[in-house]
Structure formats: structure tokens, C-alpha cells
Design an enzyme around this catalytic site. Structure first.
Site, mmCIF file in Angstrom:
data_model
loop_
_atom_site.group_PDB
_atom_site.id
_atom_site.type_symbol
_atom_site.label_atom_id
_atom_site.label_comp_id
_atom_site.label_asym_id
_atom_site.label_seq_id
_atom_site.Cartn_x
_atom_site.Cartn_y
_atom_site.Cartn_z
ATOM 1 N N LYS A 78 0.866 -1.178 0.000
ATOM 2 C CA LYS A 78 0.000 0.000 0.000
ATOM 3 C C LYS A 78 0.904 1.230 0.000
ATOM 4 O O LYS A 78 1.716 1.418 0.912
ATOM 5 C CB LYS A 78 -0.918 0.018 1.219
ATOM 6 C CG LYS A 78 -1.724 1.313 1.337
ATOM 7 C CD LYS A 78 -2.676 1.321 2.518
ATOM 8 C CE LYS A 78 -3.952 0.620 2.186
ATOM 9 N NZ LYS A 78 -4.999 0.838 3.216
ATOM 10 N N ASP A 85 -15.263 -2.024 9.466
ATOM 11 C CA ASP A 85 -15.605 -1.989 8.042
ATOM 12 C C ASP A 85 -15.580 -3.408 7.464
ATOM 13 O O ASP A 85 -14.938 -3.682 6.453
ATOM 14 C CB ASP A 85 -14.657 -1.069 7.267
ATOM 15 C CG ASP A 85 -15.206 -0.713 5.885
ATOM 16 O OD1 ASP A 85 -16.435 -0.797 5.691
ATOM 17 O OD2 ASP A 85 -14.407 -0.356 5.004
#
Length: 470
Positions: free
Chosen positions: A76, A171
Site C-alpha cells: 500500500k 468496516d
């Protein structure tokens, strides 16, 4: 084949589609920054490959290759220029890194490295190549109860582990579970810690966080605890079985209103002749009252999940191993191979075996758990001494895999193993060089073993193959 699209099917539900995450508040009360090493540089250790393969709430996901092993990782990359200047937003990077570095569970994506330079942050993670759970639902359509149960077992094991460590994800959704497939078996990995935070037992979290279709009623109200993840997992199970969300609407506001009204269509399961255990499980997960909703650990043991969990083939009785240098070297070679060479999709049987043995969801296997699974084996203590590489009294995931993995699995990858160990392709390796390599790669040592007589000697490639495949 199923089709996931954005067409509306009524106010109570919606055909499953990808959805965006948002987070209105964060709690950073106990966060302290974990600095990357100032003496290392991402560009000197890894090579970025093709363009982005995905994105999170912040940053894009790309592939990279580690120079030392040629292994492919996901990374990332978060551009500092793209971050708001306010301090709290920058702390989100620190939060994600701190939590991901501390968690260690086979159903949670592992972070291997963290770098920072003048322009970006780099979070190097294991690469899962088969896509996410959303893409599998899109490809295969509705799942069978048996397949869904195996997936949910892994999801709830990951959540039980996080919750036992006072971490809430906030989430949980189809897109945040990556899948590795092998012969119909799916290994599930939880990803994306952008919205994750810590909680104090008995205290409520505040604010709204997550993806609207998966939000629990209490999240919409703004006062919630870790069981919001359980609700979201219930939404995932609903979608796996019906290919619809339990709640829909023309706007986020409408969806939230329908969620808080708790008008779930359970009749669809009766029409599809679903088992009573599944219907009961869904009602336990989608209980609108968080106080009475089951926990992640209770969900992992629900009769519906246990009904479909098979006992993976148990390997032959654990061999008694003496505390010798050769045995430690063999185990270290296996440990390095399963961590760095063997694809995770080939470990699916061992993966489920680990989750079945880990009764308390702490992400490690204790001596007592080994005894309960294999029987009261007199050799367990000796086996633990050999396999417990970091000498912490338990077997971590890859330590366990290296203990039970079949030699045939490793034999398929001996070429790749020797390509790294014997870079000069000479057919032999100096033992002291091999030991140094393994100690560096595995962050441990043979220090308490006397192998002075072997240091100047060499070991052949053939010997290595025989050791790890026996």
C-alpha cells in the site's frame, strides 16, 4: 453464474454491489507512532511492478518484488501529498501500521515491512492473488451452506481474535476479505485496517464508521461496541446466501432508515429451503440489540458452522524428534519454506486445521491444544521444543504449518527453494552460511546448539531436499 449489479429490488434489500467506506470520527487515545527504520529504503529492497491493483480509504495497492527472495508482495503506497494537513488524518497511517504489526492471525493479512520516505509511506503485505469475496460471489453466484460455513468460520475466528485484543475493525464487508482458492477450498484473509481502532471493554465508541449497507443499527445511532463487526458479518452471510443485501434504499439516508427499522426478509430462506440452523444463526447475527447479539467467538462455535466443518486429515502420529542440530535445521528450513515459498492456497487444509485446534482464538497453538487434537501424545513436548522456533511456549501459525505439512507439498517447490538457498547453483551450501541466512530470515537463532563441528562443512542440495520432504 450470478450477476451483481446496481439495480434496485425494493426498499428492504438491494442486489449486492461494491460500496464505499466512510469514517466520520476516530479515537486515537492510546496511539503512538511506530517509526520505520531510518537505515532502510523501500526502493533498495523492493521493486514496484505494474500499476495499482486496488485501493483503500487512503492509498493505492500495488505489487512489488523483494530483491533478496524474488517473492511478490502487495504494497500500500500512501502519498503524503494526498493527505490532508491536519494531524488527525495523518495519524490514520500510524493507527493502521501499529495495529497490523501487532496482530498475528492466519485469517488476517500480514504486514511484513513498513517504510517512509520524503514523499510516501509503504506498507508491504502478503499478496493474495485470487481476488476478494465480492468477486467470488459475482463469479459463482449464491454459495452453498457448506461453502459459506467454512468462510464464516474463518471470518469469525479473525473477529474473535481482534475483539479479544480489544480491536474493532468497523468496516467488515465482502470487499475486505481476500480469497485464495485451491481445489474448491477457500482461504480467507481480512484486510484494510483504515477504520480500525481500539476499544475499552464496557465503553461505547462514538461516531459513524464503515460502509452503509453493512452498518449495524447502533453504529447509525453513534454509540456502539465491537459487536458491530458481528452484525456486518451477518450481512455478509445474508449476501452469500441470497446475493442481496438485507437492507437497501435510494440513498444512504434511506438505507440507514431501513436498517434501524429492522425489517429483514427472512422468508427468502424458507422459500429456498435453507436449514433451520442457518436461519437461527442469521437471526443471532442480525439481532438489532447489541447487548443480546452473539459475540464473534460464540458465532464461531454456532451449531450451523460446526455442522459443516469437516475435520481436515490429521497427519501421521507426530514423530519423536531429538534436540539435535540436524532436526533444528530441518525444521528451520521447513519454516522458512512455508513462509516464503509455498503459496498460501496450497495450505488450505492446514489452515482450517489450525483454526479448529485454536479453541480460544488467540492465534497460536498451545501444548494443551496440541494434546487435545492429536491425543495424549508423549512426544508433544519434544515436538514443541523443535517446532517452537522463537521459544515462546506456543506454536504460531507458520511454526504449526511447518510441523504438520506433508513432504509432498514441499517437494513440489524444491526447485524454488534451492534457487534461493543455492544461488550459485553449485549443488552444495556451506552450513554456516545456511544457518546465518535462516537466522536472519526467521529472526531467531541456533545459539544454544553446539554445531561448531559442522560450521566448515557443506550440505548438498540433495540432502536439503531429503530433509524437508522426508
Amino acid at each position: 453464474m450470478g450477476c451483481l449489479c446496481s439495480s434496485k429490488t425494493g426498499p428492504a434489500h438491494k442486489v449486492v454491489t461494491r460500496s464505499a467506506t466512510f469514517c466520520s470520527t476516530r479515537d486515537f487515545g492510546d496511539i503512538s507512532f511506530i517509526n520505520p527504520s531510518p537505515f532502510r529504503n523501500f526502493q533498495t529492497e523492493y521493486k514496484l511492478l505494474k500499476g495499482p491493483i486496488g485501493s483503500g480509504l487512503i492509498g493505492e495497492i500495488r505489487l512489488c518484488r523483494q530483491f533478496s527472495t524474488s517473492k511478490i508482495f502487495a504494497v500500500k503506497v500512501v502519498s503524503k501529498a494526498g493527505l490532508p494537513s491536519d494531524f488527525v488524518k495523518k495519524k490514520s497511517i500510524e493507527t493502521q501500521v501499529k495495529i497490523m504489526q501487532r496482530v498475528d492471525h492466519p485469517s488476517i493479512l500480514k504486514i511484513f515491512d513498513f517504510f517512509e520516505d520524503a514523499c510516501s509511506y509503504y506498507l508491504v503485505m502478503e499478496y493474495i492473488s485470487s481476488g476478494d469475496l465480492y468477486s467470488k460471489l459475482d463469479k459463482y453466484g449464491k454459495f452453498s451452506e457448506k461453502t459459506a460455513a467454512k468462510i464464516m468460520k474463518q471470518i469469525f475466528s479473525a473477529l474473535a481474535y481482534l475483539h479479544s485484543n480489544n480491536i474493532v475493525h468497523r468496516d467488515i464487508k465482502l470487499e475486505n476479505f481476500l480469497i485464495e482458492e485451491n481445489d474448491g477450498h477457500m482461504v480467507v484473509k481480512l484486510i484494510d485496517f483504515d477504520t480500525t481502532t481500539r476499544f475499552k471493554p464496557g465503553q461505547k465508541l462514538k461516531g459513524i464508521s464503515g460502509t452503509v449497507y453493512y452498518m449495524a443499527p447502533e453504529v447509525i445511532s453513534g454509540f456502539y461496541d465491537e459487536k458491530c463487526d458481528v452484525w456486518s458479518a451477518g450481512v455478509i452471510l445474508y449476501t452469500l446466501m441470497t446475493q442481496n443485501f438485507p437492507f437497501g434504499g435510494e440513498s444512504d439516508k434511506d438505507i440507514m432508515k431501513n436498517i434501524t427499522s429492522n425489517n429483514v426478509n427472512f422468508k427468502i430462506f424458507e422459500e429456498h429451503h435453507s436449514t433451520p440452523e442457518l436461519l437461527n444463526f442469521l437471526k443471532c447475527l442480525l439481532d438489532p440489540y447489541q447487548e443480546s447479539r452473539i459475540s464473534a467467538s460464540e458465532a464461531s462455535r454456532h451449531p450451523w458452522i460446526l455442522k459443516y466443518l469437516f475435520s481436515p486429515r490429521v497427519p501421521p502420529a507426530l514423530k519423536s524428534q531429538q534436540k539435535t542440530f540436524k532436526n533444528f535445521l530441518t525444521q528451520a528450513l521447513k519454516l522458512w519454506a512455508v513462509k516464503n515459498v509455498v503459496p498460501s492456497n496450497e495450505l488450505s487444509d492446514y489452515h482450517m486445521m489450525f483454526l479448529n485446534i485454536d479453541k480460544n482464538f488467540d492465534g497460536v497453538i498451545s501444548k494443551q491444544e496440541l494434546i487435545e487434537f492429536f491425543g495424549d501424545n508423549d512426544n508433544i513436548e519434544k515436538v514443541m521444543e523443535i517446532a517452537d522456533w522463537n521459544s515462546n511456549g506456543v506454536l504460531e501459525y507458520y511454526e504449526f504449518i511447518s510441523l504438520v505439512i506433508h513432504g509432498k507439498t514441499l517437494k513440489r517447490h524444491t526447485g524454488s527453494i534451492l534457487e534461493v538457498l543455492d544461488k550459485e547453483n553449485s549443488g552444495r551450501i556451506i552450513i554456516s552460511d545456511l544457518v546465518s541466512f535462516l537466522e536472519y530470515q526467521l529472526e531467531g537463532g541456533f545459539g544454544f546448539l553446539d554445531y561448531k563441528d559442522d560450521q566448515g562443512n557443506e550440505i548438498t542440495d540433495k540432502d536439503i531436499v531429503e530433509m524437508i520432504t522426508a
